[in-house]
Motif scaffolding. Structure first.
Motif, PDB file in Angstrom:
ATOM      1  N   THR A 228       0.809  -1.219   0.000  1.00  0.00           N
ATOM      2  CA  THR A 228       0.000   0.000   0.000  1.00  0.00           C
ATOM      3  C   THR A 228       0.843   1.269   0.000  1.00  0.00           C
ATOM      4  O   THR A 228       0.296   2.367  -0.037  1.00  0.00           O
ATOM      5  N   ALA A 229       2.160   1.126   0.035  1.00  0.00           N
ATOM      6  CA  ALA A 229       3.063   2.285   0.015  1.00  0.00           C
ATOM      7  C   ALA A 229       3.228   2.793  -1.416  1.00  0.00           C
ATOM      8  O   ALA A 229       3.091   2.031  -2.379  1.00  0.00           O
ATOM      9  N   PRO A 230       3.535   4.082  -1.571  1.00  0.00           N
ATOM     10  CA  PRO A 230       3.824   4.601  -2.909  1.00  0.00           C
ATOM     11  C   PRO A 230       4.949   3.801  -3.561  1.00  0.00           C
ATOM     12  O   PRO A 230       5.969   3.519  -2.922  1.00  0.00           O
ATOM     13  N   ASP A 231       4.738   3.398  -4.787  1.00  0.00           N
ATOM     14  CA  ASP A 231       5.702   2.597  -5.541  1.00  0.00           C
ATOM     15  C   ASP A 231       6.044   1.278  -4.848  1.00  0.00           C
ATOM     16  O   ASP A 231       7.082   0.683  -5.127  1.00  0.00           O
ATOM     17  N   ARG A 232       5.179   0.854  -3.917  1.00  0.00           N
ATOM     18  CA  ARG A 232       5.397  -0.382  -3.150  1.00  0.00           C
ATOM     19  C   ARG A 232       6.783  -0.403  -2.515  1.00  0.00           C
ATOM     20  O   ARG A 232       7.461  -1.434  -2.457  1.00  0.00           O
ATOM     21  N   THR A 233       7.211   0.748  -1.990  1.00  0.00           N
ATOM     22  CA  THR A 233       8.566   0.924  -1.477  1.00  0.00           C
ATOM     23  C   THR A 233       8.533   1.701  -0.166  1.00  0.00           C
ATOM     24  O   THR A 233       7.841   2.711  -0.060  1.00  0.00           O
ATOM     25  N   LEU A 234       9.292   1.220   0.816  1.00  0.00           N
ATOM     26  CA  LEU A 234       9.475   1.935   2.080  1.00  0.00           C
ATOM     27  C   LEU A 234      10.917   1.780   2.538  1.00  0.00           C
ATOM     28  O   LEU A 234      11.562   0.762   2.255  1.00  0.00           O
ATOM     29  N   ARG A 235      11.398   2.786   3.260  1.00  0.00           N
ATOM     30  CA  ARG A 235      12.683   2.630   3.919  1.00  0.00           C
ATOM     31  C   ARG A 235      12.549   1.533   4.957  1.00  0.00           C
ATOM     32  O   ARG A 235      11.516   1.413   5.620  1.00  0.00           O
ATOM     33  N   MET A 236      13.588   0.751   5.109  1.00  0.00           N
ATOM     34  CA  MET A 236      13.574  -0.337   6.085  1.00  0.00           C
ATOM     35  C   MET A 236      13.287   0.214   7.483  1.00  0.00           C
ATOM     36  O   MET A 236      12.526  -0.386   8.247  1.00  0.00           O
ATOM     37  N   SER A 237      13.870   1.359   7.830  1.00  0.00           N
ATOM     38  CA  SER A 237      13.650   1.934   9.156  1.00  0.00           C
ATOM     39  C   SER A 237      12.190   2.332   9.349  1.00  0.00           C
ATOM     40  O   SER A 237      11.638   2.161  10.443  1.00  0.00           O
ATOM     41  N   THR A 238      11.555   2.839   8.319  1.00  0.00           N
ATOM     42  CA  THR A 238      10.131   3.202   8.403  1.00  0.00           C
ATOM     43  C   THR A 238       9.289   1.952   8.573  1.00  0.00           C
ATOM     44  O   THR A 238       8.389   1.903   9.413  1.00  0.00           O
ATOM     45  N   LEU A 239       9.571   0.928   7.780  1.00  0.00           N
ATOM     46  CA  LEU A 239       8.830  -0.329   7.864  1.00  0.00           C
ATOM     47  C   LEU A 239       9.005  -0.966   9.243  1.00  0.00           C
ATOM     48  O   LEU A 239       8.039  -1.465   9.835  1.00  0.00           O
ATOM     49  N   ALA A 240      10.206  -0.921   9.788  1.00  0.00           N
ATOM     50  CA  ALA A 240      10.454  -1.462  11.128  1.00  0.00           C
ATOM     51  C   ALA A 240       9.636  -0.699  12.163  1.00  0.00           C
ATOM     52  O   ALA A 240       9.062  -1.296  13.083  1.00  0.00           O
ATOM     53  N   GLY A 241       9.556   0.614  12.010  1.00  0.00           N
ATOM     54  CA  GLY A 241       8.749   1.416  12.932  1.00  0.00           C
ATOM     55  C   GLY A 241       7.282   1.055  12.863  1.00  0.00           C
ATOM     56  O   GLY A 241       6.616   0.901  13.890  1.00  0.00           O
ATOM     57  N   TYR A 242       6.762   0.904  11.657  1.00  0.00           N
ATOM     58  CA  TYR A 242       5.354   0.518  11.491  1.00  0.00           C
ATOM     59  C   TYR A 242       5.073  -0.826  12.155  1.00  0.00           C
ATOM     60  O   TYR A 242       4.006  -1.041  12.720  1.00  0.00           O
ATOM     61  N   ALA A 243       6.020  -1.738  12.068  1.00  0.00           N
ATOM     62  CA  ALA A 243       5.830  -3.097  12.585  1.00  0.00           C
ATOM     63  C   ALA A 243       6.275  -3.242  14.042  1.00  0.00           C
ATOM     64  O   ALA A 243       6.223  -4.343  14.578  1.00  0.00           O
ATOM     65  N   SER A 244       6.703  -2.135  14.655  1.00  0.00           N
ATOM     66  CA  SER A 244       7.254  -2.202  16.017  1.00  0.00           C
ATOM     67  C   SER A 244       8.293  -3.309  16.101  1.00  0.00           C
ATOM     68  O   SER A 244       8.265  -4.165  16.984  1.00  0.00           O
ATOM     69  N   SER A 245       9.202  -3.279  15.155  1.00  0.00           N
ATOM     70  CA  SER A 245      10.173  -4.349  14.988  1.00  0.00           C
ATOM     71  C   SER A 245      11.587  -3.794  15.043  1.00  0.00           C
ATOM     72  O   SER A 245      11.828  -2.648  14.667  1.00  0.00           O
ATOM     73  N   THR A 246      12.509  -4.635  15.470  1.00  0.00           N
ATOM     74  CA  THR A 246      13.906  -4.252  15.352  1.00  0.00           C
ATOM     75  C   THR A 246      14.309  -4.371  13.881  1.00  0.00           C
ATOM     76  O   THR A 246      13.697  -5.126  13.112  1.00  0.00           O
ATOM     77  N   LEU A 247      15.349  -3.642  13.514  1.00  0.00           N
ATOM     78  CA  LEU A 247      15.861  -3.765  12.144  1.00  0.00           C
ATOM     79  C   LEU A 247      16.385  -5.176  11.891  1.00  0.00           C
ATOM     80  O   LEU A 247      16.276  -5.689  10.784  1.00  0.00           O
ATOM     81  N   SER A 248      16.911  -5.811  12.920  1.00  0.00           N
ATOM     82  CA  SER A 248      17.417  -7.173  12.773  1.00  0.00           C
ATOM     83  C   SER A 248      16.288  -8.143  12.436  1.00  0.00           C
ATOM     84  O   SER A 248      16.415  -8.964  11.515  1.00  0.00           O
ATOM     85  N   ARG A 249      15.182  -8.069  13.161  1.00  0.00           N
ATOM     86  CA  ARG A 249      14.036  -8.957  12.874  1.00  0.00           C
ATOM     87  C   ARG A 249      13.486  -8.666  11.478  1.00  0.00           C
ATOM     88  O   ARG A 249      13.164  -9.581  10.716  1.00  0.00           O
ATOM     89  N   LEU A 250      13.375  -7.379  11.150  1.00  0.00           N
ATOM     90  CA  LEU A 250      12.877  -7.008   9.830  1.00  0.00           C
ATOM     91  C   LEU A 250      13.804  -7.525   8.742  1.00  0.00           C
ATOM     92  O   LEU A 250      13.355  -8.056   7.726  1.00  0.00           O
ATOM     93  N   SER A 251      15.102  -7.403   8.946  1.00  0.00           N
ATOM     94  CA  SER A 251      16.069  -7.857   7.955  1.00  0.00           C
ATOM     95  C   SER A 251      15.932  -9.353   7.687  1.00  0.00           C
ATOM     96  O   SER A 251      15.997  -9.799   6.536  1.00  0.00           O
ATOM     97  N   ARG A 252      15.704 -10.133   8.751  1.00  0.00           N
ATOM     98  CA  ARG A 252      15.505 -11.588   8.571  1.00  0.00           C
ATOM     99  C   ARG A 252      14.240 -11.852   7.744  1.00  0.00           C
ATOM    100  O   ARG A 252      14.232 -12.723   6.868  1.00  0.00           O
ATOM    101  N   ALA A 253      13.174 -11.094   8.005  1.00  0.00           N
ATOM    102  CA  ALA A 253      11.932 -11.280   7.243  1.00  0.00           C
ATOM    103  C   ALA A 253      12.145 -10.893   5.781  1.00  0.00           C
ATOM    104  O   ALA A 253      11.725 -11.621   4.866  1.00  0.00           O
ATOM    105  N   ILE A 254      12.816  -9.774   5.541  1.00  0.00           N
ATOM    106  CA  ILE A 254      13.055  -9.336   4.161  1.00  0.00           C
ATOM    107  C   ILE A 254      13.958 -10.336   3.445  1.00  0.00           C
ATOM    108  O   ILE A 254      13.776 -10.612   2.253  1.00  0.00           O
ATOM    109  N   SER A 255      14.920 -10.925   4.152  1.00  0.00           N
ATOM    110  CA  SER A 255      15.761 -11.964   3.539  1.00  0.00           C
ATOM    111  C   SER A 255      14.902 -13.139   3.077  1.00  0.00           C
ATOM    112  O   SER A 255      15.113 -13.680   1.980  1.00  0.00           O
ATOM    113  N   ARG A 256      13.943 -13.551   3.893  1.00  0.00           N
ATOM    114  CA  ARG A 256      13.018 -14.624   3.495  1.00  0.00           C
ATOM    115  C   ARG A 256      12.197 -14.192   2.280  1.00  0.00           C
ATOM    116  O   ARG A 256      11.999 -14.969   1.341  1.00  0.00           O
ATOM    117  N   PHE A 257      11.733 -12.946   2.278  1.00  0.00           N
ATOM    118  CA  PHE A 257      10.958 -12.439   1.146  1.00  0.00           C
ATOM    119  C   PHE A 257      11.808 -12.442  -0.122  1.00  0.00           C
ATOM    120  O   PHE A 257      11.331 -12.821  -1.196  1.00  0.00           O
TER     121      PHE A 257
END
Length: 165
Positions: A55-84
């Motif tokens: 739902t983001a413009p151009d289907r793109t977000l900064r990792m730090s913004t996405l981590a904030g939205y998900a109340s997630s650490t960058l490390s946890r987010l990075s593992r999820a993005i690696s799976r993606f």
């Protein structure tokens, strides 16, 4: 002999409300995870990340913004993005506007996955949450949740994009 109640610091109404919230916080995520895992092979956390990117413009977000939205650490987010990335649902790219940041970008395959997984997920949310509430209660739930979120911290909450029209 009467059993003494432990001092909670909460009055009986507050304690009853807290018990209801705490139970909800345990049971609802488990129910959402079970449905998403069964139907799409995703956790609720992963679906939330993909949906936010979709739902983001151009289907793109900064990792730090996405981590904030998900109340997630960058490390946890990075593992999820690696799976993606492994599954072809997303990719990373250095932000051309500021090389200090990394962008998460949803691929067409990721967009298709969100399209397949969201209807059943939203149907379960409708069944478990909104079918049990009046319109007025939905508005109250939104206001109460926003107030509690604001008290937890200043991180911006994810807000759905406004519908066209």
């Amino acid at each position: 002999m009467t059993a003494a109640l432990p001092p909670s610091g909460l009055d009986p109404d507050q304690l009853a409300a807290w018990a209801a919230i705490a139970t909800l916080l345990e049971r609802l995520p488990a129910a959402l995870d079970a449905q998403l895992q069964r139907d799409s092979g995703l956790t609720h956390y992963e679906h939330g990340l993909l949906f936010a990117l979709d739902t983001a413009p151009d289907r793109t977000l900064r990792m730090s913004t996405l981590a904030g939205y998900a109340s997630s650490t960058l490390s946890r987010l990075s593992r999820a993005i690696s799976r993606f990335e492994k599954n072809g649902w997303a990719r990373r790219q250095t932000d051309p506007a500021d090389g200090r940041f990394t962008l998460a970008i949803l691929t067409d395959a990721g967009h298709e996955l969100v399209g397949r997984s969201t209807p059943a997920h939203h149907a379960l949310v409708q069944e478990l949450v909104f079918d049990r509430l009046t319109r007025a209660q939905v508005a109250q739930l939104r206001q109460i949740s926003a107030r509690i979120n604001a008290g937890i911290g200043p991180a911006p909450a994810w807000v759905p994009p406004k519908a066209d029209g």
